[in-house]
Design a protein around this motif. Structure first.
Motif, mmCIF file in Angstrom:
data_model
loop_
_atom_site.group_PDB
_atom_site.id
_atom_site.type_symbol
_atom_site.label_atom_id
_atom_site.label_comp_id
_atom_site.label_asym_id
_atom_site.label_seq_id
_atom_site.Cartn_x
_atom_site.Cartn_y
_atom_site.Cartn_z
ATOM 1 N N VAL A 32 0.987 -1.117 0.084
ATOM 2 C CA VAL A 32 0.253 -0.049 0.078
ATOM 3 C C VAL A 32 1.019 1.335 -0.206
ATOM 4 O O VAL A 32 0.443 1.825 -0.681
ATOM 5 N N THR A 33 1.945 1.262 1.378
ATOM 6 C CA THR A 33 2.873 2.209 0.882
ATOM 7 C C THR A 33 3.447 2.559 -0.617
ATOM 8 O O THR A 33 3.412 3.653 -1.003
ATOM 9 N N ALA A 35 2.334 1.702 -3.284
ATOM 10 C CA ALA A 35 1.352 1.984 -4.272
ATOM 11 C C ALA A 35 1.081 3.512 -4.250
ATOM 12 O O ALA A 35 0.435 4.095 -5.267
ATOM 13 N N LEU A 36 0.769 4.207 -3.185
ATOM 14 C CA LEU A 36 0.679 5.711 -2.843
ATOM 15 C C LEU A 36 1.466 6.534 -3.228
ATOM 16 O O LEU A 36 0.903 7.281 -4.141
ATOM 17 N N ILE A 37 2.730 6.038 -3.011
ATOM 18 C CA ILE A 37 3.967 6.616 -3.520
ATOM 19 C C ILE A 37 4.276 6.843 -5.027
ATOM 20 O O ILE A 37 4.573 7.633 -5.776
ATOM 21 N N LYS A 39 1.455 6.440 -6.901
ATOM 22 C CA LYS A 39 0.232 6.796 -7.551
ATOM 23 C C LYS A 39 0.662 8.421 -7.468
ATOM 24 O O LYS A 39 -0.084 8.985 -8.022
ATOM 25 N N ARG A 40 0.922 8.466 -6.186
ATOM 26 C CA ARG A 40 1.891 10.684 -5.916
ATOM 27 C C ARG A 40 2.807 10.623 -7.612
ATOM 28 O O ARG A 40 2.263 11.390 -8.113
ATOM 29 N N ARG A 41 3.786 10.062 -7.584
ATOM 30 C CA ARG A 41 4.853 9.915 -8.327
ATOM 31 C C ARG A 41 3.650 10.057 -10.507
ATOM 32 O O ARG A 41 4.618 10.090 -10.854
ATOM 33 N N THR A 53 0.938 -2.414 -10.962
ATOM 34 C CA THR A 53 1.046 -3.625 -9.826
ATOM 35 C C THR A 53 0.676 -4.662 -9.764
ATOM 36 O O THR A 53 0.821 -5.219 -8.678
#
Length: 200
Positions: A32-33, A35-37, A39-41, A53
């Motif tokens: 999850v961490t 994935a969030l990074i 997505k942010r980039r 993914t």
């Protein structure tokens, strides 16, 4: 640092073997961490985002399946662990019709577990298909070896044959993924399979 001291340190750190719930939670938190990074980039847009993914889920699933559960992986009674360094020992029997259910599950499960990793890897890389298959095999062999080394510090069976089966499964998946690429190119009338093009 001598190997025995490394083993002793790792055993203090991760032994007794963490529960399946703890391992699943830890791997899920890491995924999850990441994935969030990503997505942010902006790394998860388009088809390649789905492939990245899939790669993360494949690796996470492999780690959970191999370190959180003990399918066909019981060391002899009275021992803390077992290390098998004899390649191909018992593989032919495990693949045959007279193998025990546990042996068959271990044999075919170790192959099937890494097939998705091979498929996704061959679709992500930018090179000739032969090189992609070879790199998928190397990636799987490195991941499997790392997991077996971790298991050697726990009350588990660390087996060189698992590395052979895992990397073979990834190579099989890479070949299947390559076959899909070839079929897509022929359907679209695109470039030959040996060109350095990728799925996306």
């Amino acid at each position: 640092m001598p190997w025995d001291r490394i083993v002793a340190f790792l055993r203090r750190l991760i032994s007794p073997m963490p529960s399946a719930q703890f391992t699943i939670t830890l791997v899920a938190a890491v995924l999850v961490t990441l994935a969030l990074i990503a997505k942010r980039r902006g790394w998860l847009h388009g088809p390649r985002g789905w492939l990245w993914t899939g790669l993360g889920l494949s690796v996470g699933g492999i780690i959970i399946a191999t370190l959180a559960f003990r399918i066909g992986d019981q060391p002899p009674a009275g021992t803390g662990r077992e290390v098998i360094l004899a390649p191909f020992k018992g593989l032919w029997h495990a693949a045959g019709p007279h193998a025990t259910p546990d042996a068959s599950a271990n044999f075919y499960g170790n192959i099937a577990l890494y097939v998705p990793l091979g498929v996704v890897t061959v679709w992500l890389l930018h090179s000739q298909l032969v090189k992609r298959v070879a790199l998928a095999w190397l990636l799987a062999a490195a991941l499997s070896t790392s997991i077996e080394l971790t298991q050697s510090t726990m009350n588990r069976v660390a087996d060189i044959n698992d590395v052979i089966l895992n990397s073979s499964g990834a190579a099989l998946g890479a070949c299947l993924g390559g076959a899909v690429l070839i079929a897509m190119r022929r359907t679209k009338g695109g470039a030959p399979a040996q060109q350095s093009t990728s799925l996306v």
